[in-house]
Design an enzyme around this catalytic site. Sequence first.
Site, mmCIF file in Angstrom:
data_model
loop_
_atom_site.group_PDB
_atom_site.id
_atom_site.type_symbol
_atom_site.label_atom_id
_atom_site.label_comp_id
_atom_site.label_asym_id
_atom_site.label_seq_id
_atom_site.Cartn_x
_atom_site.Cartn_y
_atom_site.Cartn_z
ATOM 1 N N GLU A 146 0.751 -1.314 0.133
ATOM 2 C CA GLU A 146 0.062 -0.092 -0.404
ATOM 3 C C GLU A 146 0.830 1.166 -0.091
ATOM 4 O OE1 GLU A 146 -3.952 1.944 3.012
ATOM 5 O OE2 GLU A 146 -2.023 0.709 3.628
ATOM 6 N N LYS B 5 -10.019 0.421 -1.979
ATOM 7 C CA LYS B 5 -10.168 0.032 -0.142
ATOM 8 C C LYS B 5 -11.252 0.287 -0.612
ATOM 9 C CE LYS B 5 -8.588 0.628 4.078
ATOM 10 N NZ LYS B 5 -7.189 1.619 4.947
ATOM 11 N N CYS C 213 -4.506 -3.399 3.896
ATOM 12 C CA CYS C 213 -4.549 -2.589 4.888
ATOM 13 C C CYS C 213 -5.412 -3.609 6.432
ATOM 14 C CB CYS C 213 -4.799 -1.877 5.533
ATOM 15 S SG CYS C 213 -2.939 -0.365 7.062
#
Length: 587
Positions: A326, A388, A439
């Site tokens: 990321e 995301k 994440c």
Amino acid sequence: MAPLRREATTVVLSGPETTTRDESDDRRPRATAPEGPADRVPTPPERRPRWPRRLLAALRHDWPATVLAALAGLALVPAFPPYDIWPASLLAVAALSLLTRGRSARRGGWLGFALGFPFFLGLLSWLRVIGWDATVGLAVIEALFLVPMGAGLAATARMRAWPLWAACLWVAQEWARDRVPFGGFPWGRLAFANTSTPFTPLAALGGAPLVTFAVAFTGALLAWAGLRLWHLHRAGLLAGRAALPALGGAGLAVAVGASGYAVPVPTGANDTVSVAIVQGNVQQAGMDFLGRPMMILNNHVDATLQLADDVAAGRVERPDLVLWPENASDLDPYRRPEAYAAIDRAARTVGVPILVGALVDHPTEEGYVENQGIVWDPETGPGDSYTKQHPVPFGEYVPFRDQLSVLISRLERVPRDFWPGERSGVLDVGPARLGDVICFEVAYDGIVRDTVNEGARALVVQTNNATYGNTGQPEQQLAMSQLRAVEHGRAVVTVATSGISAVVRPDGSIEQRTEEFTQDVLSTELPLRDGRTVADRVGAAPEWALAFGGLLAWAWTGLGPRLARRGAAAQAGPESGGEDGAGERKE
């Protein structure tokens, strides 16, 4: 002659504060006229003390239990990474079960908070990088979810099989905390303290909620057995048959704890793919990890070019694909030619597709940014991507920005809000069909499960933990990857900008890992699987069933006695009415 009637008299002893000096000298009883309706002054209702006074009174009364609950909360912290003393999770559950037993729901709720606040304060201490005020604020919010749980534990402790309902209430607490507010924050689930324990294989049957249930059930059973043995000891009946039920409860706790060994964890690979994991590193830890523009991107490009040199020299075999973390590109490659050229050069040199983590301006929503994983082909350039789905509130977007920014100037460090994606992260990267999870999304059951159910043969967690380096947060997140591997029977690759990058096998074991704040490249033969676990098939059903089972048991503690009283009153009513009717007929 009518008999004399003595009027009622009221005896009044006057005092100096309500009479004159002469009257106060006369201490003899005096008769007063009876009060009429007009003379009566209504008595004001007695005021209840305000809640701070009631709280202080409860603290004075229950301060030993409050201290013990707080100590249990502190003891729960080392159950989680980086300490991994997982039996502490059993002891914390047992302690709260015993402390809430025999108390009112209100005091049980307070003890839940007394355990929760120090626990979350210690567990989330990595937020101190942002500020201790943020750490304390989030700890308070998370601890508030333990208030109803504590109240429920106190109420259901009067029921039969209360260890079962206690375990269900732990699941219910996590069920709520995983969803609200702002999409929830699942950190601190009991399952995440048991990612390499005898309970872990249960994740393949019912996911993280079933692991939490088993841990809480075991802890509550130990509390029940210990309480029973203590009472027998005080009564002098510890020897003999009287101790058998308590020993049976302890044996059941051991059986639940060992039940994971009976669960088969699927690990057989249908295929494999050669993968290189690039950790480019950052300039510094903390909030300002980005450094100057292009620095992080150049770090990952340089590491990939070195990999290409090693391949050309025959030191390593050419991988089938390369994974970047990321925020590997701190500039939008679609709008910044220098970023596009750097990524394209790395892909063409290494000769295989790269999964690139990048921040991309939203194409239609002005002022918004997307956190993406982009498949970059060495010949055709950028292709399919994943955005995301669950941006982090106050980290990647600011709820109520206009109102809160006036009060909290620190929110200016989040200049633009992230736009959430709308589909799962199943991507074809070279020969592999991978599931991209970015994440903190690894903490959310539904996001990972949907990715697997839609065809991902292995999982990739692209993450950037540079802000929280050397605080324990990267270890906590890696433990979640271990649980997800077992839950879904998939290999999981965690690729981080500054560490910890790791390869997790389908059985949850860590094959390789990097150190933090180093530049490194890991190479592995990643197993690809097509089969689905029971947890994939049943989805969230076990969680909902367990959570609502606990809530219904709690509700029954108040509803059951009411229904019993109404039934008794209804049964007594006709009987008494029949007797009165019989008497009237006799008259």
